[in-house]
Design a protein around this motif. Structure first.
Motif, mmCIF file in Angstrom:
data_model
loop_
_atom_site.group_PDB
_atom_site.id
_atom_site.type_symbol
_atom_site.label_atom_id
_atom_site.label_comp_id
_atom_site.label_asym_id
_atom_site.label_seq_id
_atom_site.Cartn_x
_atom_site.Cartn_y
_atom_site.Cartn_z
ATOM 1 N N PHE A 113 87.545 62.974 117.754
ATOM 2 C CA PHE A 113 87.647 64.523 117.874
ATOM 3 C C PHE A 113 88.404 64.879 119.053
ATOM 4 O O PHE A 113 88.969 66.177 118.980
ATOM 5 N N PRO A 114 88.249 64.483 120.306
ATOM 6 C CA PRO A 114 88.825 64.942 121.273
ATOM 7 C C PRO A 114 90.456 64.951 121.075
ATOM 8 O O PRO A 114 91.177 65.910 121.590
ATOM 9 N N ASP A 115 91.000 64.004 120.295
ATOM 10 C CA ASP A 115 92.455 63.783 120.026
ATOM 11 C C ASP A 115 92.931 65.099 119.062
ATOM 12 O O ASP A 115 93.908 65.634 119.293
ATOM 13 N N LEU A 116 91.907 65.556 118.119
ATOM 14 C CA LEU A 116 92.246 66.664 117.275
ATOM 15 C C LEU A 116 92.021 67.867 118.024
ATOM 16 O O LEU A 116 93.072 68.981 117.878
ATOM 17 N N VAL A 117 91.362 68.138 119.255
ATOM 18 C CA VAL A 117 91.016 69.080 119.841
ATOM 19 C C VAL A 117 92.429 69.346 120.809
ATOM 20 O O VAL A 117 93.084 70.612 120.958
ATOM 21 N N TYR A 118 93.206 68.212 121.184
ATOM 22 C CA TYR A 118 94.265 68.201 121.930
ATOM 23 C C TYR A 118 95.374 68.765 121.040
ATOM 24 O O TYR A 118 96.206 69.635 121.577
ATOM 25 N N GLN A 119 95.499 68.336 119.891
ATOM 26 C CA GLN A 119 96.575 68.848 118.919
ATOM 27 C C GLN A 119 96.312 70.500 118.671
ATOM 28 O O GLN A 119 97.347 71.196 118.686
ATOM 29 N N HIS A 120 95.137 70.876 118.600
ATOM 30 C CA HIS A 120 95.111 72.398 118.531
ATOM 31 C C HIS A 120 95.373 73.145 119.864
ATOM 32 O O HIS A 120 96.050 74.152 119.972
ATOM 33 N N LEU A 121 95.484 72.288 120.825
ATOM 34 C CA LEU A 121 95.875 73.193 122.279
ATOM 35 C C LEU A 121 97.272 73.161 122.370
ATOM 36 O O LEU A 121 98.083 74.121 122.870
ATOM 37 N N VAL A 122 97.880 71.974 121.826
ATOM 38 C CA VAL A 122 99.225 71.854 121.688
ATOM 39 C C VAL A 122 100.089 72.908 120.800
ATOM 40 O O VAL A 122 101.083 73.510 121.286
ATOM 41 N N LYS A 123 99.315 73.235 119.561
ATOM 42 C CA LYS A 123 99.826 74.025 118.682
ATOM 43 C C LYS A 123 99.784 75.300 119.113
ATOM 44 O O LYS A 123 100.212 76.332 118.937
ATOM 45 N N ILE A 149 103.317 74.494 122.741
ATOM 46 C CA ILE A 149 104.652 74.741 121.811
ATOM 47 C C ILE A 149 104.986 76.115 121.897
ATOM 48 O O ILE A 149 106.248 76.699 122.136
ATOM 49 N N PRO A 150 104.072 77.348 121.540
ATOM 50 C CA PRO A 150 104.728 78.413 121.822
ATOM 51 C C PRO A 150 104.577 79.112 123.370
ATOM 52 O O PRO A 150 105.340 80.338 123.397
ATOM 53 N N ASP A 151 104.302 78.230 124.328
ATOM 54 C CA ASP A 151 104.349 78.741 125.582
ATOM 55 C C ASP A 151 103.441 79.892 125.673
ATOM 56 O O ASP A 151 103.976 80.580 126.442
ATOM 57 N N LYS A 152 102.163 79.971 125.258
ATOM 58 C CA LYS A 152 101.406 80.925 125.265
ATOM 59 C C LYS A 152 100.443 80.844 126.528
ATOM 60 O O LYS A 152 99.911 79.819 126.817
ATOM 61 N N LYS A 153 100.369 82.201 127.221
ATOM 62 C CA LYS A 153 99.537 82.137 128.500
ATOM 63 C C LYS A 153 98.323 82.641 128.255
ATOM 64 O O LYS A 153 98.038 83.428 127.315
ATOM 65 N N LEU A 154 97.306 82.068 128.950
ATOM 66 C CA LEU A 154 95.859 82.497 128.875
ATOM 67 C C LEU A 154 95.587 83.713 129.913
ATOM 68 O O LEU A 154 95.886 83.370 131.103
ATOM 69 N N HIS A 189 106.921 58.470 102.184
ATOM 70 C CA HIS A 189 106.119 59.729 102.131
ATOM 71 C C HIS A 189 106.203 60.613 103.081
ATOM 72 O O HIS A 189 106.254 60.219 104.467
ATOM 73 N N ASP A 190 106.558 61.857 102.837
ATOM 74 C CA ASP A 190 106.593 63.036 104.225
ATOM 75 C C ASP A 190 105.372 63.183 104.769
ATOM 76 O O ASP A 190 104.309 63.410 104.150
ATOM 77 N N ASN A 191 105.187 63.115 105.946
ATOM 78 C CA ASN A 191 104.042 63.312 106.976
ATOM 79 C C ASN A 191 104.491 64.159 108.052
ATOM 80 O O ASN A 191 105.362 64.098 108.745
ATOM 81 N N LEU A 192 103.427 65.256 108.393
ATOM 82 C CA LEU A 192 103.680 66.048 109.120
ATOM 83 C C LEU A 192 103.007 65.488 110.609
ATOM 84 O O LEU A 192 102.062 64.668 110.494
ATOM 85 N N THR A 193 103.888 65.487 111.768
ATOM 86 C CA THR A 193 103.222 65.066 112.866
ATOM 87 C C THR A 193 103.180 65.984 114.104
ATOM 88 O O THR A 193 104.047 67.224 114.136
ATOM 89 N N ILE A 194 102.710 65.560 115.143
ATOM 90 C CA ILE A 194 102.742 65.968 116.488
ATOM 91 C C ILE A 194 103.631 64.881 117.246
ATOM 92 O O ILE A 194 102.886 63.972 117.410
ATOM 93 N N SER A 195 104.897 65.184 117.396
ATOM 94 C CA SER A 195 105.639 63.949 117.903
ATOM 95 C C SER A 195 105.839 64.260 119.612
ATOM 96 O O SER A 195 106.546 65.348 119.858
#
Length: 651
Positions: free
Chosen positions: A447-457, A461-466, A217-223
């Motif tokens: 939940f903290p793991d889900l928060v981390y994924q949003h930070l990564v995305k 990955i886009p190398d966005k500055k704050l 089954h195809d699954n989307l990942t943060i690898s």
């Protein structure tokens, strides 16, 4: 016997006449004694003495000893506290109600989650990601897993290095920060896993549905990809959005059975059809073992605390409880996940991005004292003091313990540790010996793991500055998230432990009269706490030791006619029942002769005693002799205790 050897014996004063008294002893029968102590002691007092040849020396009072033959020193008869089995009430649902847990999701959250899970994976989405569907990936989870978060891969590079891949379900792709499902996940904080049950953080359409990596089954990942050399040294890392198609879902036991070429000791063979993956699993085992060895040199502390496996039938009846050791499959996954979490924390630090860290503080003075006392209670030789306890010394020490001692000491040693907590400031992880640690590998259930994924995305990955305002807003959001995560994690842990305990009592209440093996894990003035080999803890009242003589409060041991019992001593135990406080009550049948003994207890005591030649060598009631310096008396208990504390740097 070596007539110069001195061993400590005990006796009860049964008669006092002037300067003479009679001492009832365990080892030497009734002894007459002339001593100036006679006018300072009363019938029923306990005295200690040592032997040098046929002479009694160092006769002293032993106020720390309790005579357990004396019924007045026994607070109750255990049998009188037991509840009839028909009156036992094991209500699991009341535990959830008391903690404010609602199993069902709100209707609008369920509806939204179903809609999110039905989103197709478009060609445009695939084009944005690294396509890993032709790479061999496997997952390894408990056989009873209700959901899966991750899959792993390993590739040998042309230069001889290894590329390790940890592919985590991309939950953030489905659960955006502006959704009701995200808010519900924040409120719940974590999934809760009672035995044979789950109260998920996310609705099943997501948690056990579209997000869980499943075969074919195809699954989307943060690898996360980590390159290591053949010796396990970390060379580089990267994180990408990916898509995988898992080749094989394994259970822990299946992997262990394949690698061991047979079932785990004490367990039945599992049906495994994955033996063609043996070379791949061997590669994982080899490189993750090397990584684990590297972590030991960095201060990773090896605590071995067997987890209970509680098996229930469809009616909720407990069929069995067993201690499940950490086997090959468990260790592969554990090492891969710890590696990923540590590297992710390091990456966020290097990028200067706000983050939620999983911090574990180093031992404070109280923790260090408790750790040292744990070792001493279990009679484990050590050279620790307050100044030399750190991750490296503890890691090296625990790694050298034999398997039996490690398993007995670990549960009590862990209790000396601070509890790990979430925070926005990186405080390092003492137990793992890491400078930084963040939870990233379980976004379906934490939940903290889900928060981390949003930070990564959103940023990595886009190398966005704050900018400054964005950083302040994000840090405040993460601070709230970390606070909530700590609160919900503590609640979930309490619920899981309570329901686990209820299920243990359910099972043991059906075992009245049955014999179990176990070891002593605590001794106090009320009795003995033991841990059975199946991980269940129970209590033995002093009235359940038929040959007990004295309780030694100073050395936390019981002196019996059959031998001395202390922390770690093995016992054969019979189940009595459950008491009014819902504690398992046991009776001691006999002592396992393989129990660890103190060096003083291994001395063979004299078989023939010439009573009339005994002469007290020291007559001062308040003199106590140190076993290491018998010729240097301390003139009161406080002075002796203070001196010993200073020697061990407990101050």
């Amino acid at each position: 016997m070596n007539m110069g050897t001195k061993a400590t014996f005990y006796g009860e004063v049964v008669k006092v006449e002037g300067k003479e008294l009679k001492l009832k002893t365990i080892d030497h029968g009734m002894l007459p004694l002339k001593t100036r102590l006679a006018n300072k002691v009363n019938t029923g007092d306990i005295l200690s003495y040592k032997l040098r040849g046929a002479r009694m020396i160092a006769v002293t009072a032993a106020p720390h000893m309790t005579n357990l033959f004396n019924q007045s020193n026994r607070p109750f008869r255990t049998e009188s506290t037991l509840i009839p089995q028909s009156q036992l009430d094991f209500d699991e649902e009341s535990v959830f109600e008391r903690h404010g847990i609602v199993r069902e999701f709100p209707n609008h959250v369920e509806d939204e989650a179903t809609q999110l899970a039905s989103m197709p994976i478009t060609d445009d989405e695939i084009a944005k990601r690294i396509d890993l569907r032709k790479m061999t990936t496997i997952s390894i989870d408990p056989a009873t897993a209700k959901d899966r978060d991750d899959a792993i891969s390993i590739t040998r590079l042309n230069n001889g290095n290894w590329l390790l891949g940890v592919h985590i379900a991309d939950v953030a792709h489905y659960v955006g920060k502006n959704t009701a499902t995200y808010q519900e996940a924040l409120n719940r904080g974590t999934s809760i896993y009672p035995p044979s049950d789950v109260i998920p953080m996310l609705p099943h359409a997501l948690s056990s549905g579209v997000c869980s990596p499943t075969e074919n089954h195809d699954n989307l990942t943060i690898s996360t990809f980590i390159t290591v050399d053949p010796e396990g040294n970390i060379l580089s890392r990267s994180v990408k959005e990916g898509i995988i198609n898992v080749d094989k879902n394994f259970s822990y036991d299946q992997v262990s059975e394949i690698l061991n070429d047979g079932p785990i000791l004490g367990q039945d063979r599992v049906e495994s059809d994955g033996f063609e993956y043996l070379p791949l699993l061997q590669q994982f085992q080899d490189i993750t073992n090397k990584i684990a060895e590297k972590r030991k040199t960095q201060g990773n502390i090896n605590f071995d605390v067997p987890e209970p496996t509680i098996t229930k039938n469809e009616r909720g009846e407990v069929l069995s409880i067993n201690a499940r050791p950490r086997e090959a499959g468990d260790k592969i996954v554990e090492n891969m996940m710890v590696l990923t979490n540590g590297q992710s924390a390091e990456m966020m630090q290097e990028l200067g991005l706000p983050n939620i860290y999983r911090n574990h503080e180093e031992l404070d003075i109280t923790g260090k004292i408790q750790f040292i006392r744990t070792l001493e209670k279990f009679n484990v030789t050590h050279n620790f003091n307050l100044g030399n306890i750190n991750t490296n010394t503890m890691s090296a020490f625990m790694d050298k313990l034999d398997e039996t001692t490690l398993r007995r000491v670990s549960p009590r040693a862990v209790m000396s540790m601070e509890r790990a907590e979430y925070g926005v400031t990186n405080g390092g992880h003492f137990g793992l010996g890491l400078e930084g640690y963040t939870h990233t590998t379980s976004p379906i259930r934490r939940f903290p793991d889900l928060v981390y994924q949003h930070l990564v995305k959103d940023y990595v990955i886009p190398d966005k500055k704050l900018d400054a305002d964005e950083r302040l807003d994000l840090e405040e959001e993460l601070r709230i998230n970390a606070f909530q995560a700590n609160k919900t994690q503590e609640r979930a842990t309490a619920i899981e432990r309570e329901i686990e305990y209820i299920n243990m009592l359910k099972f043991m209440s059906e075992q009245n009269g049955e014999i179990f093996q176990g070891h002593i894990c605590d001794i106090n003035e009320k009795g003995v706490r033991v841990k059975l080999d199946n991980t269940v803890e129970g209590f033995i009242g002093f009235d359940q030791f038929p040959t007990v003589a004295y309780f030694d409060g100073k050395k936390s041991r019981i002196i019996t006619q059959d031998g001395n019992l202390r922390h770690g001593s093995r016992l054969r135990l019979q189940v009595l029942g459950i008491d009014k406080n819902y504690k398992l009550q046991l009776t001691a049948r006999d002592v396992d002769q393989s129990s660890p003994k103190h060096k003083e207890e291994q001395i063979q005591e004299p078989q023939i005693v010439q009573e009339h030649y005994f002469k007290p060598n020291h007559r001062d009631y308040n003199i106590y002799y140190d076993k290491d310096q018998p010729d240097e008396p301390y003139h009161n208990i406080e002075e002796r205790f203070k001196t010993r504390l200073e020697e061990r740097s407990y101050d």
